[in-house]
Write an enzyme that holds these catalytic residues in place. Structure first.
Site, PDB file in Angstrom:
ATOM      1  CG  PHE A  95      49.820  52.757  42.184  1.00 13.33           C
ATOM      2  CD1 PHE A  95      50.522  51.478  41.759  1.00 13.33           C
ATOM      3  CD2 PHE A  95      50.756  52.732  43.906  1.00 13.33           C
ATOM      4  CE1 PHE A  95      51.788  50.945  42.068  1.00 13.33           C
ATOM      5  CE2 PHE A  95      51.579  52.102  44.171  1.00 13.33           C
ATOM      6  CZ  PHE A  95      52.206  51.561  43.359  1.00 13.33           C
ATOM      7  CG  PHE A  97      46.385  46.844  40.816  1.00 11.29           C
ATOM      8  CD1 PHE A  97      44.841  47.240  41.546  1.00 11.29           C
ATOM      9  CD2 PHE A  97      46.019  46.279  39.799  1.00 11.29           C
ATOM     10  CE1 PHE A  97      43.797  46.791  40.371  1.00 11.29           C
ATOM     11  CE2 PHE A  97      45.498  46.834  38.898  1.00 11.29           C
ATOM     12  CZ  PHE A  97      44.325  47.253  38.993  1.00 11.29           C
TER      13      PHE A  97
END
Ligand code: CUA
Length: 294
Positions: A95, A97
């Site tokens: 995802f 980050f």
């Protein structure tokens, strides 16, 4: 330089047809090397063992996120890492980050690691190892690997995915069989996991946005001075947590996937605090609110 090669004089008639022997030889060599390289890039699909066997499947993003969460809950040890017993497939979510969960694998054991993305295209890469996978949303990619050496390996994202792309790192740990067996015993003895189970007693209950927007269901909270606990349910497909900061306080709840609950507690004096999600980029994206303590 002869007159015919002057940049200001016109070239001799027929100059465009000049094709000397060495130039012909050069073109032939280039064509041969292109042919050899092309043959190799096809041949490498069959020769050698550098290609990690992978599978790809269409997945429902939310169901996949819930599966990752279930898997992580089941095998999470006290160190917060997920210890994958031999013979079990591992599940990870990429995802912006980050990568979740952090896995521990057993040495000399064959594993299939499934990875999908909660948002945009990411690249899964283990530093120093020949493993690069493109991780797209709505697709689960399974890589079958046999880690042969104990150690801690760094995972990075090798596909530009946004402003904090370079922060998208995690670790993969490989341990000897004895260590894995010992930890599996403590996980089994620990019984049902304490994390992600539901809201803590007396907690302020909030929720992450169900439609994957970067926000909570509230932006203002109030509490009385003392121990303040916030429990955040996460119904979205993205990993989130709840955290409190301000006036010298900095407490973070556990990052949980779909279906999990993140809980944070802090001793707070009267004042104004910020509650937010500490997953990189999420606070900046709007996952934040004000907590007023009186
Ligand atoms: Cu994910 Cu770059």
């Amino acid at each position: 330089m002869s007159a015919s090669e002057s940049p200001i004089a016109s070239p001799a008639p027929g100059w465009a047809k000049r094709f000397p022997r060495d130039e012909k030889l050069f073109v032939v060599l280039v064509l041969v090397s292109v042919a050899v390289m092309t043959a190799f890039s096809v041949g490498w699909l069959f020769w050698g063992s550098q290609n990690v066997p992978t599978r790809a499947e269409i997945v429902d993003q939310k169901a996949y996120a819930a599966q990752v969460n279930e898997f992580a809950k089941r095998y999470r040890a006290d160190d917060g890492k997920v210890w994958v017993p031999p013979g079990t497939d591992a599940y990870m979510l990429a995802f912006r980050f980050g990568w979740t969960p952090e896995l521990v694998l057993q040495e000399d054991t064959k594993y299939t690691i499934w990875i999908s993305s909660a948002d945009v295209l990411h690249g899964f890469s283990i530093v120093g190892q020949n493993l690069n996978l493109q991780i797209a949303p709505k697709h689960g990619f399974g890589a079958t690997i046999t880690p042969t050496e104990s150690g801690r390996y760094r995972i990075i994202c090798n596909e530009y995915c946004g402003l904090d792309h370079q922060k998208m790192t995690s670790f993969l740990t490989v341990v000897p069989a004895s260590e894995m067996a010992a930890t599996q015993e403590t996980i089994a003895a620990g019984g049902s996991d304490t994390s992600g189970g539901g809201a803590a007693a007396g907690a302020i209950e909030i929720s992450a946005d169900e439609s994957n927007a970067l926000r909570f269901n509230v932006t203002e909270l109030s509490a009385e001075a003392g121990t303040v606990t916030i429990s955040m349910a996460n119904p979205s497909a993205l990993p989130h947590n709840v955290a409190i900061k301000g006036n010298g306080v900095d407490e973070k709840g556990e990052i949980v996937g779909s279906g999990g609950t993140s809980t944070v507690s802090a001793d707070l004096a009267a004042g104004t605090y910020t509650f937010y999600c500490s997953v990189p980029g999420h606070e900046q994206g709007g996952m934040t609110g004000t907590l007023t303590v009186t």
